[in-house]
Design a protein around this motif. Structure first.
Motif, short mmCIF file in Angstrom:
data_model
loop_
_atom_site.label_atom_id
_atom_site.label_comp_id
_atom_site.label_asym_id
_atom_site.label_seq_id
_atom_site.Cartn_x
_atom_site.Cartn_y
_atom_site.Cartn_z
N LEU A 1 0.86 -1.19 0.00
CA LEU A 1 0.00 0.00 0.00
C LEU A 1 0.89 1.23 0.00
CD1 LEU A 1 -2.79 1.34 0.19
CD2 LEU A 1 -2.60 1.19 2.69
N ASN A 2 0.91 1.93 -1.13
CA ASN A 2 1.70 3.16 -1.27
C ASN A 2 3.18 2.96 -0.94
OD1 ASN A 2 -0.55 4.65 -2.08
ND2 ASN A 2 -1.08 5.20 0.03
N LEU B 1 -6.89 -2.38 5.67
CA LEU B 1 -6.23 -1.29 4.95
C LEU B 1 -7.14 -0.10 4.68
CD1 LEU B 1 -4.33 -3.43 2.29
CD2 LEU B 1 -3.41 -2.49 4.41
N SER C 1 -3.96 6.88 -4.23
CA SER C 1 -3.14 5.88 -3.56
C SER C 1 -3.13 4.63 -4.44
CB SER C 1 -3.71 5.53 -2.18
OG SER C 1 -3.65 6.64 -1.31
N ILE D 1 -2.45 0.12 -4.41
CA ILE D 1 -2.24 -1.14 -3.69
C ILE D 1 -1.86 -2.21 -4.70
CG2 ILE D 1 -4.70 -1.77 -3.79
CD1 ILE D 1 -4.29 -3.12 -1.04
#
Length: 281
Positions: free
Chosen positions: A4-5, A15, A110, A112
């Motif tokens: 994630l990021n 998340l 963002s 993932i």
């Protein structure tokens, strides 16, 4: 492990919260990429499709979202999951950040990255029975948004439920003009003699990566004539061969539609050329 990021965390970790725009509005895009021994098949094509789609959806593209950066993040995730010497399915999802109702508070994004194992390192032809049927309850729109790989896939979900309930392996989706445009999970190709036809993007089909590669392969050979033209449901039972394509399976022959059974000669010829193109990059 998921990424994630740029931060790796356990896949069991929560998340997202209830404000996630991908969850609430389908405000997200994704790319599904085949990775074999650390090599991403057709990565440049996936990357530039993602960048183009983000611009169309008016998402802010971060400065660090370079071809090299996202490739390294994918490879890092693949390695952390122990697939660096194996075949893996990679899903890269980009979503607009929390805030707002239909109108977002920000266009910042963002990402993932998720990975899972694949059985074969290369594209192979599946010899199992594969019967399809037309899905006529809902229609694909003939517009640019239908060409994008967004998280708005409820039509595909409902068609998948219909296929499962009725014992089909897949369904053929039709657009608002009642033309056949694609399958639930791939781009459709129809073979009659030496002609290979696939619907044009203007009909509303996904702008698929393997579709693009097969268009290049078929156009470069003297054995076949490529046509990007609308496909009527009435043409299906007159075809010699039907198959669909996506980035994970490569080429999947359709064995039966209603009373018509199809061969897979062209599929088998093309899958070797597709594997060669994937290895070249």
């Amino acid at each position: 492990m998921v990424n994630l990021n740029g931060k790796l965390t356990s896949s069991d970790t929560a998340l997202f919260n209830n404000k996630n725009r991908g969850l609430k509005y389908g405000d997200a895009l994704f790319e599904t990429v085949r990775c074999v021994n650390g090599v991403l098949f057709f990565w440049e094509d996936h990357y530039f499709r993602l960048m183009s789609s983000m611009r169309i959806l008016r998402m802010e593209i971060p400065m660090e979202f370079t071809l090299e950066y996202l490739e390294e993040e994918i490879k890092k995730t693949v390695q952390q999951n122990g697939f660096e010497n194996h075949a893996a399915r990679v899903r890269l999802t980009v979503f607009r950040n929390d805030g707002g109702l239909y109108g977002p508070e920000t266009n910042n994004v963002s990402f993932i990255i998720e990975v899972s194992a694949l059985e074969s390192p290369f594209y192979v032809i599946d010899d199992n029975p594969y019967e399809v049927e037309l899905f006529k309850d809902y229609y694909v729109n003939k517009d640019m948004l239908s060409n994008l790989k967004t998280n708005n896939k409820i039509l595909n979900v409902v068609a998948s439920v219909y296929a499962k309930e009725n014992g089909y392996a897949n369904c053929l989706l039709i657009n608002t003009d009642k033309q056949v445009v694609e399958t639930i999970n791939g781009n459709l190709f129809l073979v009659v003699g030496n002609q290979v036809k696939t619907p044009p993007l203007s009909d509303g089909c996904l702008d698929g990566i393997v579709r693009k590669k097969l268009v290049e392969i078929i156009s470069a050979t003297e054995d076949f004539q490529l046509l990007e033209e609308s496909i009527s449901p009435f043409e299906l039972q007159k075809a010699d061969e039907l198959f669909f394509t996506n980035s994970i399976v490569g080429i999947q022959p359709i064995r039966k539609y209603r009373k018509k059974e199809f061969t897979d000669k062209v599929s088998r010829e093309l899958v070797g050329k597709l594997n060669a193109k994937a290895r070249i990059g």
